[in-house]
Structures are given as C-alpha cells and as structure tokens.
Design an enzyme around this catalytic site. Structure first.
Site, short mmCIF file in Angstrom:
data_model
loop_
_atom_site.label_atom_id
_atom_site.label_comp_id
_atom_site.label_asym_id
_atom_site.label_seq_id
_atom_site.Cartn_x
_atom_site.Cartn_y
_atom_site.Cartn_z
N TYR A 78 -3.10 -8.81 -6.21
CA TYR A 78 -2.89 -7.71 -6.33
C TYR A 78 -2.63 -6.62 -7.73
O TYR A 78 -3.07 -6.09 -8.63
CB TYR A 78 -2.51 -6.71 -5.66
N ASP B 46 0.31 -1.30 0.36
CA ASP B 46 0.14 -0.31 0.31
C ASP B 46 1.03 1.45 -0.17
O ASP B 46 1.77 1.87 0.85
CB ASP B 46 -1.13 0.19 1.42
C1 LIG Z 1 -1.95 -4.44 -1.31
S1 LIG Z 1 -1.20 -5.97 -0.77
C2 LIG Z 1 -0.41 -6.76 -1.02
C3 LIG Z 1 -0.70 -8.44 -1.31
C4 LIG Z 1 0.44 -9.25 -1.89
N1 LIG Z 1 1.47 -8.80 -1.97
C5 LIG Z 1 0.22 -9.24 -3.63
O1 LIG Z 1 0.33 -8.17 -4.47
O2 LIG Z 1 -0.90 -9.50 -3.66
C6 LIG Z 1 -0.97 -5.59 1.30
C7 LIG Z 1 -0.21 -6.52 2.04
O3 LIG Z 1 0.32 -5.87 3.31
C8 LIG Z 1 0.01 -5.99 4.11
N2 LIG Z 1 -0.03 -4.99 4.98
C9 LIG Z 1 0.55 -3.95 4.74
N3 LIG Z 1 0.24 -3.48 6.29
C10 LIG Z 1 0.92 -4.21 6.77
C11 LIG Z 1 1.36 -4.33 8.22
N4 LIG Z 1 1.79 -3.07 9.02
N5 LIG Z 1 1.87 -5.48 8.66
C12 LIG Z 1 1.27 -6.50 8.38
N6 LIG Z 1 0.71 -6.49 7.09
C13 LIG Z 1 0.64 -5.60 6.08
C14 LIG Z 1 -1.71 -6.06 3.92
O4 LIG Z 1 -2.49 -7.06 5.11
C15 LIG Z 1 -1.77 -6.99 3.08
O5 LIG Z 1 -2.48 -8.02 2.45
#
Ligand SMILES: C[S@@+](CC[C@H](N)C(=O)[O-])C[C@H]1O[C@@H](n2cnc3c(N)ncnc32)[C@H](O)[C@@H]1O
Length: 252
Positions: free
Chosen positions: A201, A125
C-alpha cells in the site's frame, strides 16, 4: 501464472507457522497458545513484535530478517494477502516469523498480559467515520494494554493526514511518551533500513506523490485513556479509488 485465492488458502492451511481464526470461534474455544507463543511455537524467550493489518507482511518478514533475536507475528483477516509473506518466510526457513489470520477486534484473545513488546501499524485504514474502528483509538489502546508490556512501543506508518493528525491528538491528550514524529519520512533524517521497508500500500501512495508519515510512541499501563475531542479534516484523496464521500468534511 500466480496462484488463485483457493490455492493460496490451501497452502496456508498446511503452513506450520500460520494460525487461522477468521471468525469469533475463539469465543467458545480458548486459544491454547495464549501466553505460550514463545514456549510452544518460537521455542525461545525473545521479545514478540506484532504487525497489525499486515497485508502481505512486508514488515513482519523484513523485520524478521533484520532482527533474528526477536519474534514477529503478522496479523490480518485477509488470507490471500498474508500468503505472500507466509510463503516467503517459509521458503526462507525463517524460524522467528508467524502469521495469525483473525479480526484485530479480538486480538486480546490471542495474547496474555505482557506477552508482546512492540506493535507496528502499517498503513492502517484511517476509519474516518468511526473512532472505535481506528487502530490508534483509545478503544484499541485499551485492548493493546491487555497484552503489551508496560511502555511497549507502538509504531504507526501512514499515508493518511487524518490518521496521522488523529493519532498525534490521541497521544497529546493522554500524554503518552512520544519517541519520534515526522509528517514527511522520506525527506527527514529519520529514514533508515527499518523505516525504509516499503509495503504494497505504501508504494501505491508514494506513486501518487503522497508524503509518508511516521509516529513512534510508548503505551504505559497506567492512567485512564481519553478520546481526543477534535475535528479533523478528512483525506479527500482517499476517494480516488472509492465511492465519493459526499458531504463529509470533518470527523471526530
Ligand atoms: C490498507 S491495508 C495495509 C496492508 C499492509 N500493511 C500494507 O501496508 O500494504 C489494511 C490491512 O488491514 C487489514 N485489516 C483492517 N481491519 C482489520 C481487522 N479488523 N482485522 C484484521 N485485519 C484488518 C486489511 O485486511 C488490510 O490487509
């Protein structure tokens, strides 16, 4: 029919290669594998690679298959997503893959100095409002330095112009050694089996016709890190599925 969330959580609780620390319980209880992942879990001396924000763990599992002589750990807070990669790697009998369910904010509590060789950030993100939440901010680079080897590699794959531009500025400001950069991976010479792994994603952004961007750089242990002081145009397209970010045009 697929499993529901509770069934997935129950599976995960019994998986031998999944470590769950969803809250800051490690504040009080030291994580006993810190510094000992290879000795206690992987039972070898191979380099350790992390995928931070791994979601379903496509990179963790995909790279694990490609590189049996490296160890891969996918980290995310969302257990139901992680279940996909955790189940796949377990069923495939992969011994070089593990998952850690925790908040990345406290990631340095799980790894000792020099324990990790490489970090992948896959479609993180962009956290446009707050730099300290952005996984390529100097705030996080300082944390990564606590466990990443000197000049350890950091890979960022992203759909986000904001994240890409911000990270480029962060690298330039701190003169971090840049290995590769492209703002259109799939129309560059760079794409190969590794960069061709597609995450959940990623596929969604590709379906919308967005270019995928990629940056690979080194993070040296020496030198004070400074946040870049730049204004970056926000990603308008990110409001497709979310509440409108009214009034926001640029952010530091
Ligand atoms: C936009 S998704 C991307 C997931 C995967 N890498 C993909 O490309 O399909 C971002 C991921 O980061 C995780 N995430 C974001 N901030 C986090 C944090 N502070 N600690 C653990 N996980 C986090 C979210 O739960 C989510 O699964």
């Amino acid at each position: 029919m697929g499993k529901n969330k509770l069934e997935k959580f129950a599976d995960m609780a019994g998986y031998p290669h999944v470590f769950e620390y969803p809250y800051s319980v490690v504040d009080d209880v030291p994580f006993e594998m810190k510094g000992n992942w290879n000795k206690q879990f992987f039972k070898n001396d191979n380099p350790i690679v992390l995928e931070l924000g791994c979601g379903r763990g496509e990179y963790t599992v995909g790279l694990g298959r490609m590189f049996p002589d490296k160890n891969f750990i996918g980290v995310d807070i969302k257990g139901a997503r992680m279940w996909t990669g955790a189940t796949e790697s377990l069923e495939a009998g992969m011994k070089n893959v593990a998952f850690l369910r925790t908040n990345i904010e406290i990631i340095d509590r799980f790894f000792a100095s020099g324990e990790v060789s490489e970090i992948w950030l896959t479609f993180s993100d962009p956290q446009m409002k707050k730099a300290t939440k952005r996984l390529t901010s100097t705030y996080f680079m300082e944390r990564y330095r606590r466990f990443l080897k000197d000049n350890g590699l950091v890979h960022l794959k992203t759909d986000s112009n904001f994240m890409f531009t911000y990270t480029r500025h962060m690298i330039e400001k701190n003169q971090l050694p840049l290995e590769f950069i492209t703002d259109d991976l799939y129309h560059s010479d760079l794409v190969d089996d590794i960069l061709g792994i597609r995450t959940y994603y990623e596929q969604q952004w590709l379906d919308r016709g967005l270019n995928i961007k990629y940056i690979k750089f080194m993070l040296p242990q020496s030198g004070n890190l400074q946040e870049p002081d730049v204004e970056i145009e926000l990603d308008e397209y990110r409001s497709y599925n979310r509440s409108k970010r009214s009034g926001l045009k640029t952010s530091k």
